[in-house]
Write an enzyme that holds these catalytic residues in place. Structure first.
Site, mmCIF file in Angstrom:
data_model
loop_
_atom_site.group_PDB
_atom_site.id
_atom_site.type_symbol
_atom_site.label_atom_id
_atom_site.label_comp_id
_atom_site.label_asym_id
_atom_site.label_seq_id
_atom_site.Cartn_x
_atom_site.Cartn_y
_atom_site.Cartn_z
ATOM 1 N NE ARG A 1 -3.775 -0.144 2.315
ATOM 2 C CZ ARG A 1 -4.634 0.072 3.297
ATOM 3 N NH1 ARG A 1 -4.678 -0.772 4.331
ATOM 4 N NH2 ARG A 1 -5.437 1.102 3.270
ATOM 5 C CG ASP B 1 -13.286 1.335 5.733
ATOM 6 O OD1 ASP B 1 -12.524 1.442 4.755
ATOM 7 O OD2 ASP B 1 -12.970 1.700 6.881
ATOM 8 C CE LYS C 1 -10.007 3.047 1.742
ATOM 9 N NZ LYS C 1 -9.528 4.001 2.748
#
Ligand code: S3P
Length: 450
Positions: free
Chosen positions: A129, A327, A354
Site C-alpha cells: 500500500r 469501508d 485499501k
C-alpha cells in the site's frame, strides 16, 4: 509477517431468518487512536470497549515498543501509561503493523517529530500500500524516510530533531493522512494546519480535543480547515469505545437480504463522518431504523434495527457521501446484487488502495457468482438481480482483506447456492467474533477443510 498464517477457507450457505441481537466489537478507528493518544499523554488512560482485533493489538504492541506501558485486565479494560508528547523512546526492533494501514500511518505521524528512528513493516497486503501520502507531509516537518520502491513498506522514518509546524492540504480524501499530520503536529512548535477538501472521519480531532489539545475546525471555501496548537500537555482520559459501524454493516446488510430477518445492533457509533452506508441503504428502500439516539463519549450513538427488505432498489450513491462510507462499499455491492436495478458508485478511487483493490476484488467475486458488474478507475456499477435471483455457487479470493471475506459470507446467506472464500483468516483483524456472532443470529458459515 507475510500473511495471516494458515489460510482458512470458508463457505456461507443460504439460511433461515436472522434474528436476535448482534453485539459487534468496538470501533477500530477509535481503538487505534485511544491507544496512541493514551501513549502520548503523561499518566494513565483507561479504555473500555477496545476492539481486540489483530490490527489494534499490533498498535498496542507498537505503543509498548515506543515506551508506553499498555496492559489489559481480565475484564477487557485496557490501561495505557503514556510517555507524553515528544516522549517516545526509539524502538529496539522493527514495528510490525500487520494488516493495518491506520496503525502504521498514524504511528508514523506520531513519531515523525521526535528525534528517534523507527522501521515499519506489515503483511503482504500492507506492504503493497502507498505510504508516500504520509511521508510527503511528514517531510515538511523535517522527517526523513526511506522505503521500498513506490514508497512501500518496509520503511524507516528518521524523526525530525527540530520540527517545524506545517500547513498542508490533503490531496486525497484520507483520515489516515490527516491524522498522521495532526499527530506529527503535536510535537511541532506553533500551529499546524490541515485542510481537507472533503470531510473524512474526525475521530482524531474529537479525541485530541478530549485529551485537552487546542484544536479547531472551520468549514471554509477552501474546505475543512483544522488548526492544532503544538506541544500541548495531553491529559489522560477514560475512553468508552463505541461499537464499530463498519462492523455493524455486516449483520445489518445480512438482515436486509435474508427473508424474515429482524436484527438489533445496539450501541453503534453514528458519527456523521462514518454513517453514510445506513443512509444509502435507507435510500435503497431498506427497513432500517435508528433507535435510542444519544451521545456517548463525544460520539453520537444509536441502536440499529434492520429487517428483511424485499423491495430493495438500486440507486446512484451520492459521490459526496463516499468518504463517510468508504469501508462499506464491498458489503453495499452485495446488497446491490439483491436489489432491483443498477447501483452506481462513483468517486471511489480510494477503494483501489485499501487492504486490497476493493473494486477489483468485489467485481470479480460478484461476477463469478452470477452478478454483472462494470467498473472503471474510480467507479463501478452493480447490475442488481433482485431478491431470489442471485445465483452464487463460486469461490472468491479475499486478497488478505477482511471486508472482502465478510462481504462474500453475507452474500452466501441469501444467494441460491453457497458462496465461498479462499481465506477468511483476515476477518480476525477487525471482527474476530464474526463467525460466532453471525451463527448466533442464524447464519450458516462453515470452515472448510483445505
Ligand atoms: C481509517 C480511515 C480510512 C478507512 C480505514 C480507517 C482511519 O482510510 O478506510 O479503514 O481510522 O483513519 P483512509 O483514511 O485512507 O481513507
Amino acid at each position: 509477517m507475510s500473511g495471516h498464517g494458515t489460510p482458512i477457507p470458508m463457505t456461507s450457505s443460504q439460511c433461515g431468518p436472522l434474528r436476535g441481537q448482534a453485539d459487534v466489537p468496538g470501533d477500530k478507528s477509535i481503538s487505534h487512536r485511544a491507544l496512541i493518544l493514551g501513549a502520548l499523554s503523561v499518566g494513565e488512560t483507561v479504555v473500555t470497549g477496545l476492539l481486540e482485533g489483530e490490527d489494534v493489538l499490533d498498535t498496542a504492541k507498537a505503543m509498548r515498543a515506543f515506551g508506553a506501558e499498555v496492559t489489559r485486565d481480565d475484564d477487557g479494560t485496557w490501561h495505557v501509561h503514556g510517555v507524553g508528547v515528544g516522549g517516545f523512546a526509539e524502538p529496539d526492533g522493527v514495528i510490525d503493523c500487520g494488516n493495518s494501514g491506520t496503525g502504521v500511518r498514524l504511528i508514523m505521524g506520531s513519531m515523525a517529530t521526535s528525534p528517534i528512528t523507527a522501521t515499519f513493516t506489515g503483511d503482504a497486503s500492507l506492504n503493497k500500500r502507498p505510504m508516500a501520502r504520509v511521508t510527503d507531509p511528514l517531510a515538511l516537518f523535517g522527517a526523513q524516510s526511506v522505503g521500498r520502491s513506490g514508497g512501500r513498506l518496509p520503511m524507516t522514518i528518521v524523526g525530525a530533531a527540530d520540527p517545524v509546524p506545517v500547513r498542508y492540504t490533503v490531496p486525497v480524501p484520507s483520515a489516515q493522512v490527516k491524522s498522521a499530520v495532526l499527530l506529527a503536529g503535536l510535537n511541532a512548535p506553533g500551529q499546524t494546519v490541515v485542510i481537507e477538501k472533503e470531510a473524512t472521519r474526525d475521530h482524531t480531532e474529537r479525541m485530541l480535543a478530549g485529551f485537552g489539545a487546542q484544536i479547531t475546525t472551520e468549514d471554509t471555501d477552501e474546505g475543512r480547515v483544522i488548526t492544532l496548537t503544538g506541544r500541548p500537555e495531553l491529559i489522560p482520559q477514560t475512553i468508552i469505545v463505541p461499537r464499530d459501524p463498519s462492523s455493524a454493516a455486516f449483520p445489518v446488510c445480512a438482515a436486509l437480504i435474508v427473508p424474515g430477518s429482524d436484527v438489533l445492533v445496539p450501541n453503534i457509533g453514528l458519527n456523521p463522518t462514518r454513517a453514510g452506508l445506513f443512509y444509502t441503504l435507507q435510500d435503497m428502500g431498506a427497513d432500517l431504523s435508528f433507535e435510542n439516539l444519544r451521545e456517548e463519549g463525544g460520539e453520537p450513538v444509536a441502536d440499529l434495527r434492520a429487517k428483511f427488505s424485499p423491495d430493495l432498489h438500486g440507486i446512484e450513491v451520492p459521490p459526496e457521501r463516499a468518504a463517510s462510507m468508504i469501508d462499506e462499499y464491498p458489503v453495499l455491492s452485495v446488497v446491490a446484487a439483491f436489489a432491483a436495478g443498477d447501483t452506481v458508485m462513483r468517486g471511489v478511487k480510494e477503494l483501489r488502495v485499501k487492504e486490497s483493490d476493493r473494486i477489483e476484488a468485489m467485481a470479480s467475486g460478484l461476477r463469478l457468482n452470477g452478478v454483472e458488474v462494470e467498473d472503471g478507475p474510480d467507479w463501478w456499477i452493480v447490475h442488481g438481480r433482485g431478491h431470489g435471483n442471485v445465483p452464487g455457487g463460486a469461490t472468491c479470493v479475499s486478497h488478505l482483506d477482511h471486508r472482502i471475506a465478510m462481504s462474500f459470507m453475507v452474500m452466501g446467506m441469501a444467494a441460491n447456492a453457497p458462496v465461498s472464500v479462499d481465506d477468511g483468516s483476515p476477518i480476525a483483524t477487525s471482527f474476530p467474533i464474526f463467525e460466532g456472532l453471525m451463527a448466533q443470529l442464524g447464519a450458516q458459515i462453515e470452515r472448510r477443510a483445505q
